[in-house]
Write a protein that holds these residues in place. Sequence first.
Motif, PDB file in Angstrom:
ATOM      1  N   SER A   1       0.822  -1.213   0.000  1.00 15.35           N
ATOM      2  CA  SER A   1       0.000   0.000   0.000  1.00 15.35           C
ATOM      3  C   SER A   1       0.855   1.262   0.000  1.00 15.35           C
ATOM      4  O   SER A   1       0.487   2.269  -0.611  1.00 15.35           O
ATOM      5  N   ARG A   2       1.985   1.226   0.701  1.00 15.89           N
ATOM      6  CA  ARG A   2       2.867   2.393   0.716  1.00 15.89           C
ATOM      7  C   ARG A   2       3.473   2.655  -0.656  1.00 15.89           C
ATOM      8  O   ARG A   2       3.741   3.806  -1.018  1.00 15.89           O
ATOM      9  N   GLY A   3       3.707   1.605  -1.437  1.00 16.50           N
ATOM     10  CA  GLY A   3       4.383   1.759  -2.706  1.00 16.50           C
ATOM     11  C   GLY A   3       3.470   1.944  -3.901  1.00 16.50           C
ATOM     12  O   GLY A   3       3.898   2.495  -4.926  1.00 16.50           O
TER      13      GLY A   3
ATOM     14  N   ALA B   1      10.651   8.238   1.603  1.00 16.40           N
ATOM     15  CA  ALA B   1      11.824   8.239   2.476  1.00 16.40           C
ATOM     16  C   ALA B   1      11.628   7.246   3.612  1.00 16.40           C
ATOM     17  O   ALA B   1      10.531   7.121   4.163  1.00 16.40           O
ATOM     18  N   ALA B   2      12.704   6.541   3.938  1.00 12.44           N
ATOM     19  CA  ALA B   2      12.616   5.549   5.013  1.00 12.44           C
ATOM     20  C   ALA B   2      13.994   5.240   5.559  1.00 12.44           C
ATOM     21  O   ALA B   2      15.009   5.362   4.862  1.00 12.44           O
ATOM     22  N   ALA B   3      14.021   4.853   6.807  1.00 15.07           N
ATOM     23  CA  ALA B   3      15.203   4.313   7.462  1.00 15.07           C
ATOM     24  C   ALA B   3      14.697   3.401   8.572  1.00 15.07           C
ATOM     25  O   ALA B   3      13.541   3.524   9.007  1.00 15.07           O
ATOM     26  N   PRO B   4      15.513   2.475   9.029  1.00 15.73           N
ATOM     27  CA  PRO B   4      15.088   1.659  10.171  1.00 15.73           C
ATOM     28  C   PRO B   4      14.728   2.512  11.375  1.00 15.73           C
ATOM     29  O   PRO B   4      15.419   3.475  11.710  1.00 15.73           O
TER      30      PRO B   4
ATOM     31  N   TYR C   1       7.849  -5.569  20.482  1.00 16.35           N
ATOM     32  CA  TYR C   1       8.840  -4.557  20.111  1.00 16.35           C
ATOM     33  C   TYR C   1       9.717  -5.041  18.968  1.00 16.35           C
ATOM     34  O   TYR C   1      10.147  -6.195  18.934  1.00 16.35           O
ATOM     35  N   CYS C   2       9.959  -4.132  18.021  1.00 12.34           N
ATOM     36  CA  CYS C   2      10.951  -4.347  16.968  1.00 12.34           C
ATOM     37  C   CYS C   2      11.967  -3.204  17.075  1.00 12.34           C
ATOM     38  O   CYS C   2      11.587  -2.038  16.971  1.00 12.34           O
ATOM     39  N   PRO C   3      13.246  -3.501  17.282  1.00 11.67           N
ATOM     40  CA  PRO C   3      14.216  -2.438  17.574  1.00 11.67           C
ATOM     41  C   PRO C   3      14.652  -1.618  16.371  1.00 11.67           C
ATOM     42  O   PRO C   3      14.967  -0.437  16.506  1.00 11.67           O
ATOM     43  N   PHE C   4      14.694  -2.252  15.176  1.00 10.94           N
ATOM     44  CA  PHE C   4      15.063  -1.521  13.962  1.00 10.94           C
ATOM     45  C   PHE C   4      14.592  -2.295  12.741  1.00 10.94           C
ATOM     46  O   PHE C   4      14.978  -3.427  12.515  1.00 10.94           O
ATOM     47  N   SER C   5      13.711  -1.657  12.030  1.00 12.24           N
ATOM     48  CA  SER C   5      13.166  -2.202  10.793  1.00 12.24           C
ATOM     49  C   SER C   5      12.707  -1.020   9.959  1.00 12.24           C
ATOM     50  O   SER C   5      12.235  -0.014  10.504  1.00 12.24           O
ATOM     51  N   TYR C   6      12.847  -1.112   8.627  1.00 11.42           N
ATOM     52  CA  TYR C   6      12.411   0.001   7.777  1.00 11.42           C
ATOM     53  C   TYR C   6      10.954   0.319   8.084  1.00 11.42           C
ATOM     54  O   TYR C   6      10.085  -0.550   8.027  1.00 11.42           O
ATOM     55  N   GLY C   7      10.714   1.583   8.437  1.00 12.78           N
ATOM     56  CA  GLY C   7       9.411   1.985   8.951  1.00 12.78           C
ATOM     57  C   GLY C   7       8.324   2.030   7.891  1.00 12.78           C
ATOM     58  O   GLY C   7       8.587   2.338   6.726  1.00 12.78           O
ATOM     59  N   TYR C   8       7.102   1.740   8.330  1.00 18.20           N
ATOM     60  CA  TYR C   8       5.911   1.787   7.470  1.00 18.20           C
ATOM     61  C   TYR C   8       4.826   2.548   8.225  1.00 18.20           C
ATOM     62  O   TYR C   8       4.210   2.020   9.137  1.00 18.20           O
ATOM     63  N   SER C   9       4.606   3.793   7.816  1.00 17.89           N
ATOM     64  CA  SER C   9       3.624   4.614   8.521  1.00 17.89           C
ATOM     65  C   SER C   9       2.213   4.049   8.411  1.00 17.89           C
ATOM     66  O   SER C   9       1.341   4.400   9.203  1.00 17.89           O
ATOM     67  N   ASN C  10       1.980   3.164   7.440  1.00 13.71           N
ATOM     68  CA  ASN C  10       0.639   2.581   7.261  1.00 13.71           C
ATOM     69  C   ASN C  10       0.128   1.944   8.546  1.00 13.71           C
ATOM     70  O   ASN C  10      -1.066   2.015   8.859  1.00 13.71           O
ATOM     71  N   TYR C  11       1.036   1.325   9.303  1.00 18.88           N
ATOM     72  CA  TYR C  11       0.626   0.548  10.473  1.00 18.88           C
ATOM     73  C   TYR C  11       0.360   1.419  11.693  1.00 18.88           C
ATOM     74  O   TYR C  11       0.028   0.908  12.758  1.00 18.88           O
ATOM     75  N   THR C  12       0.475   2.729  11.522  1.00 16.37           N
ATOM     76  CA  THR C  12       0.106   3.668  12.583  1.00 16.37           C
ATOM     77  C   THR C  12      -1.258   4.300  12.304  1.00 16.37           C
ATOM     78  O   THR C  12      -1.730   5.117  13.100  1.00 16.37           O
ATOM     79  N   ARG C  13      -1.869   3.939  11.189  1.00 17.94           N
ATOM     80  CA  ARG C  13      -3.071   4.628  10.721  1.00 17.94           C
ATOM     81  C   ARG C  13      -4.327   3.843  11.066  1.00 17.94           C
ATOM     82  O   ARG C  13      -4.402   2.631  10.835  1.00 17.94           O
TER      83      ARG C  13
ATOM     84  N   GLU D   1      -1.888  11.247   2.238  1.00 20.61           N
ATOM     85  CA  GLU D   1      -3.263  10.850   2.545  1.00 20.61           C
ATOM     86  C   GLU D   1      -3.556   9.410   2.126  1.00 20.61           C
ATOM     87  O   GLU D   1      -4.354   8.713   2.757  1.00 20.61           O
ATOM     88  N   HIS D   2      -2.939   8.970   1.048  1.00 18.35           N
ATOM     89  CA  HIS D   2      -3.233   7.653   0.494  1.00 18.35           C
ATOM     90  C   HIS D   2      -2.174   6.613   0.859  1.00 18.35           C
ATOM     91  O   HIS D   2      -1.926   5.667   0.111  1.00 18.35           O
ATOM     92  N   GLY D   3      -1.575   6.785   2.022  1.00 18.46           N
ATOM     93  CA  GLY D   3      -0.680   5.757   2.538  1.00 18.46           C
ATOM     94  C   GLY D   3       0.763   5.918   2.160  1.00 18.46           C
ATOM     95  O   GLY D   3       1.586   5.052   2.469  1.00 18.46           O
ATOM     96  N   GLY D   4       1.114   7.029   1.505  1.00 17.32           N
ATOM     97  CA  GLY D   4       2.498   7.239   1.101  1.00 17.32           C
ATOM     98  C   GLY D   4       3.370   7.708   2.248  1.00 17.32           C
ATOM     99  O   GLY D   4       2.884   8.214   3.272  1.00 17.32           O
ATOM    100  N   GLN D   5       4.664   7.536   2.068  1.00 19.09           N
ATOM    101  CA  GLN D   5       5.661   7.939   3.052  1.00 19.09           C
ATOM    102  C   GLN D   5       6.603   8.912   2.349  1.00 19.09           C
ATOM    103  O   GLN D   5       7.636   8.513   1.833  1.00 19.09           O
ATOM    104  N   PRO D   6       6.226  10.184   2.282  1.00 21.38           N
ATOM    105  CA  PRO D   6       6.880  11.142   1.388  1.00 21.38           C
ATOM    106  C   PRO D   6       8.357  11.345   1.687  1.00 21.38           C
ATOM    107  O   PRO D   6       8.862  10.960   2.753  1.00 21.38           O
ATOM    108  N   ALA D   7       9.049  11.961   0.730  1.00 30.13           N
ATOM    109  CA  ALA D   7      10.466  12.277   0.889  1.00 30.13           C
ATOM    110  C   ALA D   7      10.696  13.765   1.115  1.00 30.13           C
ATOM    111  O   ALA D   7      11.831  14.177   1.361  1.00 30.13           O
ATOM    112  N   HIS D   8       9.658  14.557   1.032  1.00 34.95           N
ATOM    113  CA  HIS D   8       9.781  16.007   1.203  1.00 34.95           C
ATOM    114  C   HIS D   8       9.735  16.342   2.691  1.00 34.95           C
ATOM    115  O   HIS D   8       8.807  15.946   3.396  1.00 34.95           O
TER     116      HIS D   8
END
Length: 386
Positions: free
Chosen positions: A12-14, A115-118, A225-237, A298-305
Amino acid sequence: MTELKGITWNHSRGFTPLQACCQRYQDKYKNIQVEWHKRSLQAFADFSVEDLSKQYDVLIIDHPSVGEAFHSNCFIHFNEYINKDVLNELAANSTGLSYQSYTYKNAQLALPVDAAAPASSLRKDLFLQHNEAVPQTWEQLIALADKGKVALPAIPIDMLMNFYMLCIACGNTPFSNNKEVIDDETGENALQLMAGLYSRLDEKMFHCNPIAIAELMSLTDEYWYCPFSYGYSNYTRKNYAEKLLTYNDVVSYSGAKLCPTLGGTGIAVSAHSKHITEAVHIAMMLASESIQSGLYVEHGGQPAHIKAWQSDYANNLTNNYFIDTLPALQRAWLRPRYHGYLQFQDEAGYVLHEHLHKQTSSSKNIMPLLNKLYRKSQANEKSITV
């Protein structure tokens, strides 16, 4: 009607934000349509961008492929199509090194759109229910892992990204020269830290990517708990995840926050496209502040701006995902992108996975093997561009 074909990754993020933004673009301008296709996350990392560029007009890529793309001339250079002031503005508003990650030998091969990082993720409700403190240090992470409550993506690619991160934590930066990935002492210290953590994980983790971990944590109460994994904002929504995750910065080691390895994606335009002008317009639209801060997020993206990451609107949608994980992303280290790096990444990840999962050899044998793979991967490029 000009019809373009695009390729992205299957989540969904992609996919969803691209579809929504390009549909709105078509509604407004009528004459350009993008048909988006999807491929798996693993195929996204593995498949040759040169081959894909012969099939698609616009491509969502990750930055380690830009060395291959530059040498095969399969993508346009945006600095030959877009005004310098526009590109400078995008660079100035990059989240972390997202924009710079697609700059290679003075050519801009993609525009950052994701944009993403663990980052760390947790089930806040479970920590509250059990009156447990969220780990802040490596030692606290190990203590929680001893209780069986830690999840972590442990497929080859994620192991390698964490190896880089822990090398930096142990005092040196990988790929500082063209002879070795890292000095033996630093590499072995990082491997020991990894072994101490991975040996405490459930077997299933060695088959999980970051998406699988986020699904596991949001669908069950088994892991907190997951200590470091590439984040997905979708799972906070709300209305996306059954049980919401909370994301935050990563833990500290020896008094300093870990420095994760940069991820994210950019949009490239195929040099083989018959509609380069239109494709460039689509790419500029997707990377623009107004779209990144609006329809895209709004549509599940994780922007880079960066202004999207800092906006109250985006953070209200995502339980403060963006502002709370921004420090980790701003610190994130940019891995190599030389022509041949992807070969190293594939082979080195497999070596680490065999070692840490199946414990097939001593840690003292790993660094010589990684260094040999590194030197072999440089055959296509005499100088290293990091």
